[in-house]
Write a protein that holds these residues in place. Structure first.
Motif, PDB file in Angstrom:
ATOM      1  N   LEU A  95       0.826  -1.205   0.000  1.00 23.89           N
ATOM      2  CA  LEU A  95       0.000   0.000   0.000  1.00 23.89           C
ATOM      3  C   LEU A  95       0.861   1.257   0.000  1.00 23.89           C
ATOM      4  O   LEU A  95       0.489   2.274  -0.604  1.00 23.89           O
ATOM      5  CB  LEU A  95      -0.921   0.004   1.227  1.00 23.89           C
ATOM      6  N   ALA A  96       2.032   1.211   0.663  1.00 25.55           N
ATOM      7  CA  ALA A  96       2.904   2.384   0.718  1.00 25.55           C
ATOM      8  C   ALA A  96       3.375   2.798  -0.668  1.00 25.55           C
ATOM      9  O   ALA A  96       3.645   3.979  -0.915  1.00 25.55           O
ATOM     10  CB  ALA A  96       4.104   2.097   1.620  1.00 25.55           C
ATOM     11  N   LEU A 111       3.710  -0.161  10.739  1.00 22.42           N
ATOM     12  CA  LEU A 111       4.667   0.924  10.499  1.00 22.42           C
ATOM     13  C   LEU A 111       5.914   0.414   9.789  1.00 22.42           C
ATOM     14  O   LEU A 111       6.432   1.063   8.875  1.00 22.42           O
ATOM     15  CB  LEU A 111       5.064   1.571  11.823  1.00 22.42           C
ATOM     16  N   GLU A 112       6.394  -0.750  10.193  1.00 20.08           N
ATOM     17  CA  GLU A 112       7.569  -1.324   9.543  1.00 20.08           C
ATOM     18  C   GLU A 112       7.298  -1.559   8.056  1.00 20.08           C
ATOM     19  O   GLU A 112       8.152  -1.294   7.204  1.00 20.08           O
ATOM     20  CB  GLU A 112       7.951  -2.640  10.219  1.00 20.08           C
ATOM     21  N   GLY A 113       6.116  -2.064   7.753  1.00 19.37           N
ATOM     22  CA  GLY A 113       5.755  -2.294   6.359  1.00 19.37           C
ATOM     23  C   GLY A 113       5.670  -1.000   5.567  1.00 19.37           C
ATOM     24  O   GLY A 113       6.144  -0.928   4.427  1.00 19.37           O
ATOM     25  N   LEU A 114       5.077   0.017   6.164  1.00 21.54           N
ATOM     26  CA  LEU A 114       4.969   1.308   5.475  1.00 21.54           C
ATOM     27  C   LEU A 114       6.350   1.898   5.206  1.00 21.54           C
ATOM     28  O   LEU A 114       6.612   2.430   4.119  1.00 21.54           O
ATOM     29  CB  LEU A 114       4.145   2.281   6.312  1.00 21.54           C
ATOM     30  N   GLU A 115       7.222   1.825   6.194  1.00 24.81           N
ATOM     31  CA  GLU A 115       8.564   2.383   6.024  1.00 24.81           C
ATOM     32  C   GLU A 115       9.345   1.618   4.961  1.00 24.81           C
ATOM     33  O   GLU A 115      10.066   2.209   4.157  1.00 24.81           O
ATOM     34  CB  GLU A 115       9.295   2.372   7.366  1.00 24.81           C
ATOM     35  N   ALA A 116       9.174   0.294   4.933  1.00 22.66           N
ATOM     36  CA  ALA A 116       9.879  -0.522   3.949  1.00 22.66           C
ATOM     37  C   ALA A 116       9.347  -0.295   2.538  1.00 22.66           C
ATOM     38  O   ALA A 116      10.102  -0.366   1.564  1.00 22.66           O
ATOM     39  CB  ALA A 116       9.765  -2.004   4.322  1.00 22.66           C
ATOM     40  N   GLY A 117       8.041  -0.023   2.430  1.00 16.22           N
ATOM     41  CA  GLY A 117       7.440   0.114   1.107  1.00 16.22           C
ATOM     42  C   GLY A 117       7.445   1.514   0.537  1.00 16.22           C
ATOM     43  O   GLY A 117       7.201   1.712  -0.662  1.00 16.22           O
ATOM     44  N   THR A 118       7.715   2.516   1.353  1.00 15.01           N
ATOM     45  CA  THR A 118       7.723   3.896   0.866  1.00 15.01           C
ATOM     46  C   THR A 118       8.925   4.128  -0.042  1.00 15.01           C
ATOM     47  O   THR A 118      10.059   3.868   0.363  1.00 15.01           O
ATOM     48  CB  THR A 118       7.756   4.888   2.040  1.00 15.01           C
ATOM     49  N   THR A 140       7.611  10.611   1.376  1.00 11.48           N
ATOM     50  CA  THR A 140       7.203  10.655   2.779  1.00 11.48           C
ATOM     51  C   THR A 140       6.349   9.449   3.111  1.00 11.48           C
ATOM     52  O   THR A 140       5.430   9.106   2.358  1.00 11.48           O
ATOM     53  CB  THR A 140       6.401  11.940   3.063  1.00 11.48           C
ATOM     54  N   ARG A 141       6.648   8.793   4.203  1.00 10.33           N
ATOM     55  CA  ARG A 141       5.827   7.659   4.633  1.00 10.33           C
ATOM     56  C   ARG A 141       4.389   8.088   4.868  1.00 10.33           C
ATOM     57  O   ARG A 141       4.144   9.124   5.497  1.00 10.33           O
ATOM     58  CB  ARG A 141       6.407   7.071   5.930  1.00 10.33           C
TER      59      ARG A 141
END
Length: 239
Positions: free
Chosen positions: A76-77, A99-106, A111-112
């Motif tokens: 999704l990120a 949060l870990e997934g968002l940071e990894a996928g951004t 910006t996350r």
């Protein structure tokens, strides 16, 4: 995300969305894409909305085991959304994994997306919560507990009723986002919402963002309804 108004695109097709957005062609909005629309149209609807300059709250309310949520958030990120959510009831491990997934996928340099947690749905009454969900605490106690768990997990804020915002502000601080559905104009029916407030009341309670759906999307003149929303919100500034 400068504006505090999020318009819920609770439609089932891209055609309905395009028809609704036509009067706003020169006025980019902050819009909510929920399960109803995303499950019909998929990521393409996000791409189309981004091309039109709209900010996007992807309201999928993820709630699963931590690794599943983490991997879903990675995907999704990459869509370039601005805001996404999970259920706080998934617990701290799941929220941290999100949060870990968002940071990894951004993507690099981007910006996350902000991540918030649903406390209790605004369609949930205290009686229903206690009788059907077997949560014996009061609504206020439950919402605050979930908000504190979300903050402890590193999330950016919560989804809650505007009525609970002052309590969350007191314990979580002014920078913790409060995104509040259940917004209705004073002359409207509550429909399937249990904890509703007017735009002016939401501003007074201190909501960071208000989510408004049918009051605008089902109005005879959606653009006029959106202007009414802004006017009623800003009454608090001038009063």
């Amino acid at each position: 995300m400068d504006q505090p108004f999020i318009v819920a695109l609770d439609f089932q097709s891209r055609e309905e969305v395009e028809a609704f957005l036509r009067p706003f062609v020169r006025e980019p909005l902050f819009v909510k894409v929920g399960m109803e629309l995303y499950y019909q149209e998929g990521p393409d609807i996000i791409t189309a909305l981004k091309k039109q300059g709209h900010h996007i709250f992807l309201d999928l309310k993820l709630h699963d085991i931590p690794n599943t949520v983490k991997q879903a958030m990675k995907g999704l990120a990459r869509l370039g959304i601005d805001l996404v959510n999970v259920h706080a009831a998934g617990g701290t491990s799941m929220m941290k994994a999100a949060l870990e997934g968002l940071e990894a996928g951004t993507p690099s340099g981007a910006t996350r997306p902000a991540c918030i947690a649903v406390t209790q749905l605004t369609s949930t009454s205290e009686q229903m919560m206690q009788r059907e969900l077997w949560i014996s605490r009061t609504m206020a106690e439950t919402v605050l507990h979930y908000a504190l768990l979300a903050q402890e997990s590193g999330l950016d804020g919560v989804v809650c009723s505007a009525k609970e915002v002052p309590l969350i502000r007191e314990h979580c601080g002014a920078s913790f986002l409060t995104v509040t559905p259940g917004i209705r104009f004073a002359d409207e029916e509550a429909n399937d919402q249990a904890r509703v407030v007017t735009p002016k009341e939401a501003r007074k309670f201190g909501s960071s963002f208000v989510v408004v759906g049918r009051s605008i999307t089902r109005a005879a003149d959606p653009h006029a309804a959106y202007e009414r929303l802004k006017q009623e919100w800003n009454q608090e500034e001038s009063s």
